[in-house]
Design a protein around this motif. Structure first.
Motif, PDB file in Angstrom:
ATOM      1  N   SER A   3       0.903  -1.208   0.005  1.00 22.40           N
ATOM      2  CA  SER A   3      -0.007  -0.020   0.226  1.00 22.40           C
ATOM      3  C   SER A   3       0.863   1.350   0.036  1.00 22.40           C
ATOM      4  CB  SER A   3      -0.957  -0.021   1.211  1.00 22.40           C
ATOM      5  OG  SER A   3      -0.079  -0.161   2.260  1.00 22.40           O
ATOM      6  N   HIS A   4       2.207   1.072   0.410  1.00 25.06           N
ATOM      7  CA  HIS A   4       3.151   2.320   0.516  1.00 25.06           C
ATOM      8  C   HIS A   4       3.376   2.916  -1.044  1.00 25.06           C
ATOM      9  CE1 HIS A   4       5.637  -1.033   0.130  1.00 25.06           C
ATOM     10  NE2 HIS A   4       6.492  -0.426  -0.592  1.00 25.06           N
ATOM     11  N   LEU A   5       2.935   2.054  -2.157  1.00 25.24           N
ATOM     12  CA  LEU A   5       3.303   2.496  -3.527  1.00 25.24           C
ATOM     13  C   LEU A   5       2.051   3.319  -3.789  1.00 25.24           C
ATOM     14  CD1 LEU A   5       4.773  -0.979  -4.764  1.00 25.24           C
ATOM     15  CD2 LEU A   5       6.079   1.153  -4.040  1.00 25.24           C
ATOM     16  N   ALA A   6       1.004   3.520  -3.078  1.00 24.51           N
ATOM     17  CA  ALA A   6      -0.106   4.341  -3.798  1.00 24.51           C
ATOM     18  C   ALA A   6       0.440   5.748  -4.126  1.00 24.51           C
ATOM     19  CB  ALA A   6      -1.094   4.523  -2.671  1.00 24.51           C
ATOM     20  N   SER A   7      -0.220   6.324  -5.510  1.00 23.41           N
ATOM     21  CA  SER A   7       0.403   7.775  -5.656  1.00 23.41           C
ATOM     22  C   SER A   7      -0.781   8.301  -6.676  1.00 23.41           C
ATOM     23  CB  SER A   7       1.794   7.544  -6.360  1.00 23.41           C
ATOM     24  OG  SER A   7       1.539   6.823  -7.694  1.00 23.41           O
ATOM     25  N   GLU A   8      -0.430   9.440  -6.755  1.00 25.17           N
ATOM     26  CA  GLU A   8      -1.425  10.420  -7.605  1.00 25.17           C
ATOM     27  C   GLU A   8      -1.216   9.703  -8.977  1.00 25.17           C
ATOM     28  OE1 GLU A   8      -3.985  12.284  -7.053  1.00 25.17           O
ATOM     29  OE2 GLU A   8      -3.661  11.622  -4.928  1.00 25.17           O
ATOM     30  N   ALA A   9       0.193   9.683  -9.330  1.00 20.43           N
ATOM     31  CA  ALA A   9       0.331   9.055 -10.968  1.00 20.43           C
ATOM     32  C   ALA A   9      -0.363   7.692 -11.036  1.00 20.43           C
ATOM     33  CB  ALA A   9       1.761   8.662 -10.976  1.00 20.43           C
ATOM     34  N   LEU A  10      -0.353   6.852 -10.030  1.00 18.84           N
ATOM     35  CA  LEU A  10      -0.849   5.311 -10.213  1.00 18.84           C
ATOM     36  C   LEU A  10      -2.171   5.622 -10.285  1.00 18.84           C
ATOM     37  CD1 LEU A  10      -0.592   2.429 -10.188  1.00 18.84           C
ATOM     38  CD2 LEU A  10      -0.640   2.378  -7.692  1.00 18.84           C
ATOM     39  N   PHE A  47     -15.396  -2.269 -10.055  1.00 15.26           N
ATOM     40  CA  PHE A  47     -15.040  -2.605  -8.820  1.00 15.26           C
ATOM     41  C   PHE A  47     -14.306  -3.892  -9.165  1.00 15.26           C
ATOM     42  CE2 PHE A  47     -15.866  -5.431  -5.531  1.00 15.26           C
ATOM     43  CZ  PHE A  47     -15.611  -4.923  -4.232  1.00 15.26           C
ATOM     44  N   GLY A  48     -13.163  -4.136  -8.835  1.00 16.70           N
ATOM     45  CA  GLY A  48     -12.470  -5.422  -8.911  1.00 16.70           C
ATOM     46  C   GLY A  48     -10.968  -5.221  -8.984  1.00 16.70           C
ATOM     47  N   ARG A  49     -10.220  -6.309  -9.455  1.00 13.55           N
ATOM     48  CA  ARG A  49      -8.660  -6.149  -9.252  1.00 13.55           C
ATOM     49  C   ARG A  49      -7.852  -6.342 -10.538  1.00 13.55           C
ATOM     50  NH1 ARG A  49      -7.477 -11.067  -6.675  1.00 13.55           N
ATOM     51  NH2 ARG A  49      -6.710 -11.862  -8.840  1.00 13.55           N
ATOM     52  N   LEU A  50      -7.064  -5.604 -10.749  1.00  9.19           N
ATOM     53  CA  LEU A  50      -6.274  -5.246 -11.940  1.00  9.19           C
ATOM     54  C   LEU A  50      -5.008  -6.230 -11.670  1.00  9.19           C
ATOM     55  CD1 LEU A  50      -6.619  -1.400 -12.706  1.00  9.19           C
ATOM     56  CD2 LEU A  50      -8.091  -3.463 -13.394  1.00  9.19           C
ATOM     57  N   ASP A  51      -4.633  -7.199 -12.282  1.00  9.17           N
ATOM     58  CA  ASP A  51      -3.304  -7.972 -12.086  1.00  9.17           C
ATOM     59  C   ASP A  51      -2.343  -7.405 -13.209  1.00  9.17           C
ATOM     60  OD1 ASP A  51      -4.240  -9.500  -9.910  1.00  9.17           O
ATOM     61  OD2 ASP A  51      -4.967 -11.054 -11.224  1.00  9.17           O
ATOM     62  N   LEU A  52      -1.277  -7.065 -12.735  1.00 11.50           N
ATOM     63  CA  LEU A  52      -0.468  -6.210 -13.780  1.00 11.50           C
ATOM     64  C   LEU A  52       1.095  -6.572 -13.593  1.00 11.50           C
ATOM     65  CD1 LEU A  52       1.045  -3.434 -12.510  1.00 11.50           C
ATOM     66  CD2 LEU A  52      -1.531  -2.884 -12.711  1.00 11.50           C
ATOM     67  N   ARG A  53       2.029  -6.227 -14.534  1.00  8.00           N
ATOM     68  CA  ARG A  53       3.337  -6.378 -14.419  1.00  8.00           C
ATOM     69  C   ARG A  53       3.832  -5.036 -14.859  1.00  8.00           C
ATOM     70  NH1 ARG A  53       5.926 -12.533 -15.249  1.00  8.00           N
ATOM     71  NH2 ARG A  53       4.813 -13.195 -13.761  1.00  8.00           N
ATOM     72  N   CYS A  54       5.056  -4.715 -14.369  1.00  5.15           N
ATOM     73  CA  CYS A  54       5.918  -3.482 -14.738  1.00  5.15           C
ATOM     74  C   CYS A  54       7.187  -3.778 -14.207  1.00  5.15           C
ATOM     75  CB  CYS A  54       5.247  -2.057 -13.904  1.00  5.15           C
ATOM     76  SG  CYS A  54       5.004  -2.220 -12.305  1.00  5.15           S
ATOM     77  N   PRO A  55       8.308  -2.743 -14.710  1.00  6.09           N
ATOM     78  CA  PRO A  55       9.510  -3.266 -14.280  1.00  6.09           C
ATOM     79  C   PRO A  55      10.158  -3.179 -12.813  1.00  6.09           C
ATOM     80  CG  PRO A  55       9.353  -1.701 -16.131  1.00  6.09           C
ATOM     81  CD  PRO A  55       7.863  -1.672 -15.614  1.00  6.09           C
ATOM     82  N   SER A  56       9.502  -2.394 -12.059  1.00  5.46           N
ATOM     83  CA  SER A  56       9.927  -2.173 -10.728  1.00  5.46           C
ATOM     84  C   SER A  56       8.807  -1.455  -9.723  1.00  5.46           C
ATOM     85  CB  SER A  56      11.005  -1.272 -10.441  1.00  5.46           C
ATOM     86  OG  SER A  56      10.843   0.068 -10.950  1.00  5.46           O
ATOM     87  N   GLU A  57       8.930  -1.435  -8.649  1.00  5.22           N
ATOM     88  CA  GLU A  57       8.049  -0.955  -7.432  1.00  5.22           C
ATOM     89  C   GLU A  57       7.954   0.658  -7.999  1.00  5.22           C
ATOM     90  OE1 GLU A  57       9.164  -1.248  -3.416  1.00  5.22           O
ATOM     91  OE2 GLU A  57       8.402  -3.532  -3.461  1.00  5.22           O
ATOM     92  N   ALA A  58       9.195   1.347  -8.319  1.00  8.78           N
ATOM     93  CA  ALA A  58       9.128   2.517  -8.767  1.00  8.78           C
ATOM     94  C   ALA A  58       8.453   2.915  -9.944  1.00  8.78           C
ATOM     95  CB  ALA A  58      10.687   3.111  -9.049  1.00  8.78           C
ATOM     96  N   ALA A  59       8.346   2.189 -10.778  1.00  6.96           N
ATOM     97  CA  ALA A  59       7.454   2.038 -12.104  1.00  6.96           C
ATOM     98  C   ALA A  59       6.048   2.112 -11.707  1.00  6.96           C
ATOM     99  CB  ALA A  59       7.877   1.091 -12.908  1.00  6.96           C
ATOM    100  N   LEU A  60       5.753   1.322 -10.677  1.00  5.51           N
ATOM    101  CA  LEU A  60       4.332   1.317 -10.373  1.00  5.51           C
ATOM    102  C   LEU A  60       3.792   2.635  -9.422  1.00  5.51           C
ATOM    103  CD1 LEU A  60       1.868  -0.762  -9.900  1.00  5.51           C
ATOM    104  CD2 LEU A  60       2.402  -0.885  -7.549  1.00  5.51           C
ATOM    105  N   ARG A  61       4.577   2.942  -8.802  1.00  5.79           N
ATOM    106  CA  ARG A  61       4.367   4.336  -7.861  1.00  5.79           C
ATOM    107  C   ARG A  61       4.406   5.208  -9.036  1.00  5.79           C
ATOM    108  NH1 ARG A  61       8.388   4.475  -5.225  1.00  5.79           N
ATOM    109  NH2 ARG A  61       7.689   3.368  -3.193  1.00  5.79           N
TER     110      ARG A  61
END
Length: 366
Positions: free
Chosen positions: A253-260, A276-290
């Protein structure tokens, strides 16, 4: 490189003391409880919410874009198709291979899809399914052919996306359009590292996390348990982001941001009728998700998807239930509001029929 010990190919059966120790360790951690046991209070809560809303299945209207709101039996291709058309930069591209096509045509189409995407690996998965059922990473033509030969329904062939995997549980209230992040889960894949001495079966037994999912791994790697991985060789035990397939779920949850949130808003815009639901995704890193960049959505899950952060090791059971109760309260509220705006509610008997059909599908993919 791994060494192999020449033993008769027989199913591995651990000593009784080891099996009992693993079973006891799993019983002490509610994340490994059988689903039916964990869900008893949740089902009671759903029944109570149904009485309060005077509609036992109001939640099936939470996502008008999906059959029954994405409770059961929804097509993965519907949501992913909307993304692929309206927001192609946000999705792991895919192609639907209908069962009605000739086998050789399906194989040829999947081979062409792989070639156009740069080759293997690709991912094959049933169009209708849940909890990682039937999902496989395909690394060569022989595996692709074997999978499609045995497939009992429509199949998606999808680009394989590397990097880190996350599950975002998201929602928006009808009319407001404002995206909200309910939960962020980092899906991690356990592995062990060889030392040139111990067999794979011993490495699994000696690893704190792998040991908890050992019965699953004994079956999955039955023909490789006697191999001795080389010193420093990493052996991946899990590669599918489903808890029941062995993945480790961590609260992120610490990765939540306005950009996300802005990226989530693009998903909602691309899939009309998704609330309402869940998005399962991949990205390069935690920084990219944030930062909300380079996100590639693998699946869009509806009402019965879980806010999977609750499976973070050590989460108190009461906190897990509190999250599930809130999740279902939101599902009912959003479904009731959508129904008031004209969305269709699936009745209890029709929903029961869909669950029975899904159980039959599950047997075919087991």
């Amino acid at each position: 490189m791994s060494q192999a010990i020449d033993l008769a190919a027989q199913p591995y059966r651990a000593p009784l003391t080891e099996r009992l120790a693993i079973r006891w360790a799993r019983m002490r951690r509610w994340e490994f409880w059988p689903a039916w046991l964990f869900y008893i209070p949740v089902i009671a809560w759903i029944l109570w919410l149904g009485l309060r809303h005077r509609s036992p299945t109001a939640f099936t209207a939470a996502n008008p874009a999906f059959d029954s709101g994405g409770v059961v039996g929804e097509s993965k291709a519907v949501a992913l198709g909307a993304l692929q058309q309206n927001a192609p930069g946000l999705v792991a591209h895919f192609e639907l291979l209908p069962l009605g096509e000739a086998l050789e045509l399906r194989i040829a189409r999947a081979q062409r899809f792989a070639a156009l995407g740069g080759g293997y690996p690709v991912v094959l998965k049933p169009d209708i399914g849940s909890r990682g059922r039937g999902v496989a990473v395909i690394r060569d033509e022989a595996a692709l052919r074997a999978y499609l030969t045995q497939a009992s329904g429509d199949v998606l062939v999808q680009r394989y996306i590397g990097g880190e995997e996350f599950g975002l549980f998201v929602y928006r209230e009808p009319g407001s359009g404002a995206p909200r992040l309910y939960s962020i889960t980092h899906k991690c894949f356990p592995s062990v590292t060889g030392d040139g001495r111990r067999r794979l079966v011993e490495l699994i037994a000696d690893d704190a996390r792998a040991r908890l999912i050992a019965p699953l791994l004994w079956q999955r790697f039955a023909d490789r348990l006697q191999e001795i991985p080389a010193p420093g060789e990493r052996f991946a035990l899990v590669e599918i982001g489903a808890h029941c397939r062995g993945s480790l779920f961590l609260d992120a949850s610490h990765l939540a941001s306005e950009a996300l949130l802005a990226a989530v808003a693009r998903v909602f815009e691309a899939i009309p009728g998704f609330h309402f639901g869940r998005l399962d995704l991949r990205c390069p890193s935690e920084a990219a998700l944030r930062e909300g960049r380079e996100l590639r959505i693998l699946e869009v899950n509806g009402v019965t998807a879980e806010a999977a952060h609750i499976y973070h090791p050590g989460t108190p059971l009461r906190r897990g239930y509190a999250s599930m109760f809130r999740q279902w309260r939101l599902a009912f509220a959003i479904g009731a509001e959508n129904a008031a705006r004209g969305a269709t509610i699936t009745g209890p008997f029709e929903l029961l029929h869909r669950f029975r059909a899904d159980l039959e599908r599950g047997k075919a993919w087991s």
